[in-house]
Write a protein that holds these residues in place. Structure first.
Motif, PDB file in Angstrom:
ATOM      1  N   LEU A   9      10.258   9.933  11.544  1.00  0.00           N
ATOM      2  CA  LEU A   9       9.228   9.240  10.758  1.00  0.00           C
ATOM      3  C   LEU A   9       7.976  10.098  10.605  1.00  0.00           C
ATOM      4  CD1 LEU A   9       9.519   5.664  12.330  1.00  0.00           C
ATOM      5  CD2 LEU A   9      10.237   6.351  10.032  1.00  0.00           C
ATOM      6  N   VAL A  10       7.607  10.786  11.684  1.00  0.00           N
ATOM      7  CA  VAL A  10       6.409  11.628  11.674  1.00  0.00           C
ATOM      8  C   VAL A  10       6.490  12.699  10.581  1.00  0.00           C
ATOM      9  CG1 VAL A  10       5.269  13.464  12.993  1.00  0.00           C
ATOM     10  CG2 VAL A  10       5.683  11.242  14.052  1.00  0.00           C
ATOM     11  N   LYS A  11       7.692  13.199  10.311  1.00  0.00           N
ATOM     12  CA  LYS A  11       7.859  14.245   9.303  1.00  0.00           C
ATOM     13  C   LYS A  11       7.443  13.779   7.909  1.00  0.00           C
ATOM     14  CE  LYS A  11      11.754  16.419  11.730  1.00  0.00           C
ATOM     15  NZ  LYS A  11      13.214  16.709  11.676  1.00  0.00           N
ATOM     16  N   HIS A  12       7.456  12.479   7.699  1.00  0.00           N
ATOM     17  CA  HIS A  12       7.137  11.929   6.382  1.00  0.00           C
ATOM     18  C   HIS A  12       5.749  11.291   6.340  1.00  0.00           C
ATOM     19  CE1 HIS A  12      11.355  12.529   5.256  1.00  0.00           C
ATOM     20  NE2 HIS A  12      11.659  12.013   6.431  1.00  0.00           N
ATOM     21  N   ALA A  13       4.953  11.522   7.377  1.00  0.00           N
ATOM     22  CA  ALA A  13       3.634  10.897   7.477  1.00  0.00           C
ATOM     23  C   ALA A  13       2.526  11.948   7.470  1.00  0.00           C
ATOM     24  CB  ALA A  13       3.543  10.052   8.750  1.00  0.00           C
ATOM     25  N   ASP A  14       1.348  11.508   7.080  1.00  0.00           N
ATOM     26  CA  ASP A  14       0.159  12.370   7.045  1.00  0.00           C
ATOM     27  C   ASP A  14      -0.870  11.811   8.021  1.00  0.00           C
ATOM     28  OD1 ASP A  14      -2.034  13.930   6.540  1.00  0.00           O
ATOM     29  OD2 ASP A  14      -2.278  13.321   4.442  1.00  0.00           O
ATOM     30  N   PHE A  15      -1.045  12.499   9.150  1.00  0.00           N
ATOM     31  CA  PHE A  15      -1.960  12.040  10.186  1.00  0.00           C
ATOM     32  C   PHE A  15      -3.369  12.609  10.025  1.00  0.00           C
ATOM     33  CE2 PHE A  15       2.148  11.181  11.941  1.00  0.00           C
ATOM     34  CZ  PHE A  15       1.982  10.034  12.689  1.00  0.00           C
ATOM     35  N   ASN A  16      -3.573  13.417   9.015  1.00  0.00           N
ATOM     36  CA  ASN A  16      -4.883  14.035   8.796  1.00  0.00           C
ATOM     37  C   ASN A  16      -5.642  13.415   7.638  1.00  0.00           C
ATOM     38  OD1 ASN A  16      -4.501  16.008  10.873  1.00  0.00           O
ATOM     39  ND2 ASN A  16      -3.187  17.167   9.477  1.00  0.00           N
ATOM     40  N   GLN A  55       0.838  -1.206   0.000  1.00  0.00           N
ATOM     41  CA  GLN A  55       0.000   0.000   0.000  1.00  0.00           C
ATOM     42  C   GLN A  55       0.871   1.253   0.000  1.00  0.00           C
ATOM     43  OE1 GLN A  55      -2.419  -0.475   3.485  1.00  0.00           O
ATOM     44  NE2 GLN A  55      -3.541  -2.223   2.658  1.00  0.00           N
ATOM     45  N   TYR A  56       2.012   1.167   0.653  1.00  0.00           N
ATOM     46  CA  TYR A  56       2.915   2.316   0.740  1.00  0.00           C
ATOM     47  C   TYR A  56       3.500   2.680  -0.627  1.00  0.00           C
ATOM     48  CZ  TYR A  56       6.623   5.357   2.501  1.00  0.00           C
ATOM     49  OH  TYR A  56       7.449   6.423   2.750  1.00  0.00           O
ATOM     50  N   LEU A  57       3.541   1.732  -1.534  1.00  0.00           N
ATOM     51  CA  LEU A  57       4.100   2.001  -2.855  1.00  0.00           C
ATOM     52  C   LEU A  57       3.223   2.944  -3.664  1.00  0.00           C
ATOM     53  CD1 LEU A  57       5.423  -1.545  -3.847  1.00  0.00           C
ATOM     54  CD2 LEU A  57       6.601   0.308  -2.669  1.00  0.00           C
ATOM     55  N   ASP A  58       1.964   3.078  -3.283  1.00  0.00           N
ATOM     56  CA  ASP A  58       1.069   4.056  -3.912  1.00  0.00           C
ATOM     57  C   ASP A  58       1.412   5.428  -3.333  1.00  0.00           C
ATOM     58  OD1 ASP A  58      -0.936   5.704  -4.830  1.00  0.00           O
ATOM     59  OD2 ASP A  58      -2.581   4.439  -4.145  1.00  0.00           O
ATOM     60  N   GLN A  59       2.101   6.239  -4.115  1.00  0.00           N
ATOM     61  CA  GLN A  59       2.610   7.507  -3.598  1.00  0.00           C
ATOM     62  C   GLN A  59       1.510   8.496  -3.244  1.00  0.00           C
ATOM     63  OE1 GLN A  59       5.894   9.178  -5.818  1.00  0.00           O
ATOM     64  NE2 GLN A  59       6.798   7.168  -6.223  1.00  0.00           N
ATOM     65  N   THR A  60       0.284   8.265  -3.725  1.00  0.00           N
ATOM     66  CA  THR A  60      -0.814   9.142  -3.333  1.00  0.00           C
ATOM     67  C   THR A  60      -1.322   8.792  -1.929  1.00  0.00           C
ATOM     68  OG1 THR A  60      -2.537   7.702  -4.275  1.00  0.00           O
ATOM     69  CG2 THR A  60      -1.521   9.322  -5.742  1.00  0.00           C
ATOM     70  N   GLN A  61      -0.940   7.608  -1.434  1.00  0.00           N
ATOM     71  CA  GLN A  61      -1.407   7.152  -0.128  1.00  0.00           C
ATOM     72  C   GLN A  61      -0.257   6.908   0.855  1.00  0.00           C
ATOM     73  OE1 GLN A  61      -4.859   6.521   0.683  1.00  0.00           O
ATOM     74  NE2 GLN A  61      -5.033   7.760  -1.155  1.00  0.00           N
ATOM     75  N   SER A  62       0.985   7.003   0.383  1.00  0.00           N
ATOM     76  CA  SER A  62       2.140   6.575   1.175  1.00  0.00           C
ATOM     77  C   SER A  62       2.231   7.275   2.531  1.00  0.00           C
ATOM     78  CB  SER A  62       3.431   6.791   0.383  1.00  0.00           C
ATOM     79  OG  SER A  62       3.570   8.153   0.001  1.00  0.00           O
ATOM     80  N   ALA A  63       2.047   8.582   2.572  1.00  0.00           N
ATOM     81  CA  ALA A  63       2.174   9.316   3.834  1.00  0.00           C
ATOM     82  C   ALA A  63       1.081   8.906   4.821  1.00  0.00           C
ATOM     83  CB  ALA A  63       2.116  10.819   3.579  1.00  0.00           C
ATOM     84  N   ILE A  64      -0.106   8.596   4.320  1.00  0.00           N
ATOM     85  CA  ILE A  64      -1.212   8.156   5.181  1.00  0.00           C
ATOM     86  C   ILE A  64      -0.942   6.757   5.716  1.00  0.00           C
ATOM     87  CG2 ILE A  64      -3.678   7.629   5.238  1.00  0.00           C
ATOM     88  CD1 ILE A  64      -4.066   9.712   3.035  1.00  0.00           C
ATOM     89  N   VAL A  65      -0.435   5.885   4.847  1.00  0.00           N
ATOM     90  CA  VAL A  65      -0.101   4.517   5.255  1.00  0.00           C
ATOM     91  C   VAL A  65       0.993   4.528   6.309  1.00  0.00           C
ATOM     92  CG1 VAL A  65       0.842   2.308   4.459  1.00  0.00           C
ATOM     93  CG2 VAL A  65      -0.819   3.537   3.045  1.00  0.00           C
ATOM     94  N   LEU A  66       1.984   5.389   6.132  1.00  0.00           N
ATOM     95  CA  LEU A  66       3.050   5.496   7.125  1.00  0.00           C
ATOM     96  C   LEU A  66       2.494   5.957   8.466  1.00  0.00           C
ATOM     97  CD1 LEU A  66       6.012   5.395   7.942  1.00  0.00           C
ATOM     98  CD2 LEU A  66       6.303   7.697   6.973  1.00  0.00           C
TER      99      LEU A  66
END
Length: 210
Positions: free
Chosen positions: A134-141, A70-81
């Protein structure tokens, strides 16, 4: 305690490694050799493998999981992380639901309390640094697309809402609600001194009107 013992010993290549993972095909097993093939031969970068396991991207043997794919989908990667971080650092998010907004010092202090002296000050510093990096590369929203646990939760919430609505209808003075329409039911009771007659009548009403 839900705090991963895996941590990075250096953070400078974290973003580049994550980007390289997204740009490459998932391997049968994520090994040191594969990481070197991505352009990261340093022994310090190898600690990323255990961190990926803690995040649920790899199983214990290094095989990529569904989260990895799922992380390989760059439109979703930050959310998956972000999902992986919330799961791996569950205890940290229990004490502060906005743990992703904390600075490294605050994260370290929380981890020190949660770990109850299990780690040295140096290790806690590395663990806190790993989390904040890690948080810097993630989307929590954001919200993942294409189904999954969130859709299941939405379904459960809808069921609960429907139950609450039915309960409100029962308390609405004998009114039955259908869609956006509310019907009032007026009942003329028969004259009888036998309580069983009324019991049977009200029982029938409950069964048919809910």
């Amino acid at each position: 305690m839900s705090l991963p013992t895996a941590y990075l010993t250096t953070y400078k290549n974290t973003g580049d490694i994550l980007q390289a993972i997204q740009s490459a095909q998932a391997p049968p097993r994520f090994t040191q050799k594969f990481l070197e093939g991505l352009g990261f031969p340093s022994t310090n970068d190898r600690t990323m493998i255990n961190v990926l396991k803690a995040l649920g991207f790899l199983d214990d043997s290094g095989v990529p999981t569904s989260r990895y794919h799922q992380y390989l989908d760059q439109t979703q990667s930050a959310i998956v992380l972000a999902q992986g971080i919330r799961e791996a650092y569950a205890d940290l998010f229990r004490v502060n639901i906005n743990a992703n907004s904390m600075n490294a010092t605050d994260v370290k202090n929380k981890m020190k309390t949660l770990s109850e002296g299990q780690f040295t000050d140096r290790v806690l510093t590395q663990m806190a640094g790993t989390f904040t990096t890690l948080v810097k590369h993630a989307d929590f929203n954001g919200r993942p697309s294409g189904g999954g646990l969130d859709d299941e939760q939405d379904g459960e919430n809808q069921i609960e809402d429907e139950k609450e609505e039915r309960q409100k209808d029962r308390k609405n003075g004998g009114k039955t609600r259908i869609g956006d329409l509310v019907y009032s039911v007026n009942i003329v009771l028969p004259e009888s001194r036998d309580p069983a007659v009324y019991d049977a009548l009200f029982k029938a009403l409950r069964e048919h009107l809910g």
